[in-house]
Design an enzyme around this catalytic site. Structure first.
Site, PDB file in Angstrom:
ATOM      1  CE1 TYR A 147       4.857  -7.266  -4.270  1.00  0.00           C
ATOM      2  CE2 TYR A 147       7.112  -6.690  -3.800  1.00  0.00           C
ATOM      3  CZ  TYR A 147       6.058  -7.549  -3.662  1.00  0.00           C
ATOM      4  OH  TYR A 147       6.199  -8.688  -2.913  1.00  0.00           O
ATOM      5  N   GLY A 148       3.262  -2.151  -8.077  1.00  0.00           N
ATOM      6  CA  GLY A 148       3.111  -0.855  -8.738  1.00  0.00           C
ATOM      7  C   GLY A 148       3.535  -0.896 -10.190  1.00  0.00           C
TER       8      GLY A 148
END
Length: 76
Positions: free
Chosen positions: A56-57
């Site tokens: 996530y990122g």
């Protein structure tokens, strides 16, 4: 908030979880302060199950989540 036991661990998890992918800004940009506020609101609502991943990122979601959790008293 409803809670459910996690097997025989003695842990009780909230029936609703917080999906932290948005904290990584993967699908859209976001302001970090808004992400922190979202975590605070989830905790205030009784959520204690948070889904986060290094994808996530590329660790950004985990970093923002860590910043938020450091500001929350442990007993909460």
């Amino acid at each position: 908030m409803q809670y459910r036991k996690l097997g025989n661990t003695g842990l009780e998890l909230s029936a609703m979880g917080f999906g932290a992918s948005s904290l990584g800004g993967v699908f859209h940009g976001f302001r970090e302060e808004e992400g922190l506020e979202a975590v605070f609101a989830a905790i205030d609502a009784g959520i204690n199950l948070i889904d986060v991943s290094p994808y996530y990122g590329y660790l950004k979601a985990e970093t923002v989540l860590g910043k938020a959790l450091r500001q929350i008293p442990r007993e909460k």
